[in-house]
Design a protein around this motif. Structure first.
Motif, PDB file in Angstrom:
ATOM      1  N   ARG A   1      -5.641   1.873   1.248  1.00 36.63           N
ATOM      2  CA  ARG A   1      -5.633   0.549   1.877  1.00 36.63           C
ATOM      3  C   ARG A   1      -6.984  -0.146   1.750  1.00 36.63           C
ATOM      4  O   ARG A   1      -7.057  -1.373   1.666  1.00 36.63           O
ATOM      5  CB  ARG A   1      -5.218   0.681   3.344  1.00 36.63           C
ATOM      6  CG  ARG A   1      -4.814  -0.616   4.018  1.00 36.63           C
ATOM      7  CD  ARG A   1      -4.120  -0.351   5.343  1.00 36.63           C
ATOM      8  NE  ARG A   1      -2.799   0.244   5.152  1.00 36.63           N
ATOM      9  CZ  ARG A   1      -1.682  -0.452   4.920  1.00 36.63           C
ATOM     10  NH1 ARG A   1      -1.742  -1.782   4.856  1.00 36.63           N
ATOM     11  NH2 ARG A   1      -0.537   0.159   4.765  1.00 36.63           N
TER      12      ARG A   1
ATOM     13  N   VAL B   1       0.796  -1.214   0.000  1.00 35.65           N
ATOM     14  CA  VAL B   1       0.000   0.000   0.000  1.00 35.65           C
ATOM     15  C   VAL B   1       0.840   1.282   0.000  1.00 35.65           C
ATOM     16  O   VAL B   1       0.490   2.244  -0.702  1.00 35.65           O
ATOM     17  CB  VAL B   1      -1.013  -0.008   1.171  1.00 35.65           C
ATOM     18  CG1 VAL B   1      -1.581   1.388   1.417  1.00 35.65           C
ATOM     19  CG2 VAL B   1      -2.145  -0.969   0.863  1.00 35.65           C
TER      20      VAL B   1
ATOM     21  N   VAL C   1      -7.630  -1.427  -2.374  1.00 40.98           N
ATOM     22  CA  VAL C   1      -6.762  -2.391  -3.055  1.00 40.98           C
ATOM     23  C   VAL C   1      -7.426  -3.758  -3.109  1.00 40.98           C
ATOM     24  O   VAL C   1      -8.160  -4.146  -2.198  1.00 40.98           O
ATOM     25  CB  VAL C   1      -5.405  -2.476  -2.327  1.00 40.98           C
ATOM     26  CG1 VAL C   1      -4.534  -3.587  -2.890  1.00 40.98           C
ATOM     27  CG2 VAL C   1      -4.679  -1.136  -2.416  1.00 40.98           C
TER      28      VAL C   1
ATOM     29  N   TYR D   1      -5.943  -6.701   2.988  1.00 43.75           N
ATOM     30  CA  TYR D   1      -6.830  -5.689   2.425  1.00 43.75           C
ATOM     31  C   TYR D   1      -8.152  -6.335   2.037  1.00 43.75           C
ATOM     32  O   TYR D   1      -8.243  -7.009   1.016  1.00 43.75           O
ATOM     33  CB  TYR D   1      -6.204  -5.052   1.178  1.00 43.75           C
ATOM     34  CG  TYR D   1      -4.715  -4.782   1.260  1.00 43.75           C
ATOM     35  CD1 TYR D   1      -4.138  -4.277   2.424  1.00 43.75           C
ATOM     36  CD2 TYR D   1      -3.885  -5.022   0.173  1.00 43.75           C
ATOM     37  CE1 TYR D   1      -2.779  -4.027   2.497  1.00 43.75           C
ATOM     38  CE2 TYR D   1      -2.528  -4.765   0.223  1.00 43.75           C
ATOM     39  CZ  TYR D   1      -1.980  -4.273   1.396  1.00 43.75           C
ATOM     40  OH  TYR D   1      -0.631  -4.027   1.454  1.00 43.75           O
TER      41      TYR D   1
ATOM     42  N   GLU E   1      -2.534   7.193   2.273  1.00 40.54           N
ATOM     43  CA  GLU E   1      -2.381   5.745   2.386  1.00 40.54           C
ATOM     44  C   GLU E   1      -3.584   5.048   3.006  1.00 40.54           C
ATOM     45  O   GLU E   1      -3.960   3.949   2.597  1.00 40.54           O
ATOM     46  CB  GLU E   1      -1.122   5.471   3.216  1.00 40.54           C
ATOM     47  CG  GLU E   1      -0.684   4.031   3.257  1.00 40.54           C
ATOM     48  CD  GLU E   1       0.638   3.866   3.979  1.00 40.54           C
ATOM     49  OE1 GLU E   1       0.726   2.985   4.856  1.00 40.54           O
ATOM     50  OE2 GLU E   1       1.581   4.626   3.668  1.00 40.54           O
TER      51      GLU E   1
END
Length: 221
Positions: free
Chosen positions: A48, A23, A51, A199, A44
Motif C-alpha cells: 500500500r 492494493v 503503489v 496511496y 498488503e
C-alpha cells in the motif's frame, strides 16, 4: 456543483487510490512474484505504501525491501515480467471502488463533462479493470504509464489530453490521491483536486498543496 468544477470542461482522474482500491490484487501479484523467486512475501500493508509510480517501481521497491539493497537490473526485469504475469491473471478479483465514485462519474456525465483517466498502471490492465467494475463507458480516453514516453508526475500525459480535446489546461481538472498527481496537474496548468484516502507513501496529500481536497468523490455530485 462543487467549486472545483467551476469553469472546468475536462476532468482527468487517477485510477489506483482515487477511483479504486487495487492494493489487494497488486499485493497478491507482488507476493506471488517474490515467492516464485524464493523470497518472503511482504503483504498488503507494505504494498500500500509502494503503489503510485508504476509497476516497475513497485517491483523495485518490493525487491529492495526483502533483499535489503537495490536489486540488479536483470533481477528487476525478470521479476517485473513475473509480476505482470501474475497480475494479468487476476487484475480485479479483490479490487473495489471507493465510495462516491459512481455517483461522481454519473454527475459529470450528466453535465456533459469530458471525463478521462491518467494512471501510471500499464495500459494493458486499464480496460479489463474498468470493464469488470462497469466504468469503461464513462471515459472518453484513458492513458497508462506506458502510453507515452513520460508518465506522472511529468505533465506530458495531461497536456496530451488537453491538446487532444482542444481544451485549454486552465479548464481542466486533475483528480488524484498522491503528490505525483498534484505535481503533474500543477506543471500542466490544470486545477488540482485531491482525495486523502489513497496511496501517497504515508504522507498527507494536502501537504502537496492541491487546489482542493474532498473526503469523497461523492462531494462532486
Amino acid at each position: 456543483m462543487h467549486s472545483s468544477l467551476q469553469n472546468i470542461r475536462l476532468v482527468a482522474f487517477d485510477l489506483d487510490g482515487t477511483l479504486i482500491d487495487s492494493v489487494p490484487d497488486l499485493a497478491a501479484a507482488v507476493d506471488a512474484m517474490l515467492v516464485e523467486r524464493g523470497l518472503p512475501a511482504v503483504g498488503e500493508a507494505k504494498v500500500r505504501d509502494w503503489v503510485g509510480n508504476g509497476s516497475h517501481t513497485l517491483v523495485e521497491r518490493a525487491l529492495a525491501s526483502v533483499l535489503g539493497q537495490t536489486a540488479d537490473a536483470s533481477v528487476v526485469e525478470a521479476s517485473h515480467d513475473s509480476f505482470l504475469r501474475y497480475y494479468h491473471a487476476a487484475p480485479c478479483e479483490r479490487t473495489r471502488l471507493f465510495p462516491g465514485v459512481v455517483e461522481a462519474l454519473d454527475a459529470l456525465a450528466s453535465r456533459q463533462m469530458i471525463v478521462t483517466l491518467i494512471t501510471n498502471k500499464p495500459v494493458a490492465f486499464i480496460d479489463p479493470i474498468l470493464e469488470t467494475l462497469g466504468l469503461r463507458h464513462y471515459f472518453s480516453m484513458a492513458l497508462g504509464g506506458d502510453s507515452l514516453s513520460e508518465k506522472k508526475p511529468h505533465p506530458a500525459p495531461l497536456l496530451h489530453l488537453a491538446a487532444h480535446f482542444d481544451i485549454d489546461p486552465s479548464q481542466c481538472l486533475m483528480v488524484g490521491d498522491s503528490r505525483h498527481d498534484v505535481e503533474a496537474g500543477k506543471r500542466a496548468g490544470f486545477r488540482t483536486l485531491a482525495v486523502p484516502y489513497g496511496y501517497n507513501h504515508g504522507e498527507p496529500v494536502s501537504s502537496s498543496g492541491p487546489d482542493g481536497v474532498v473526503e469523497s468523490l461523492g462531494e462532486l455530485v
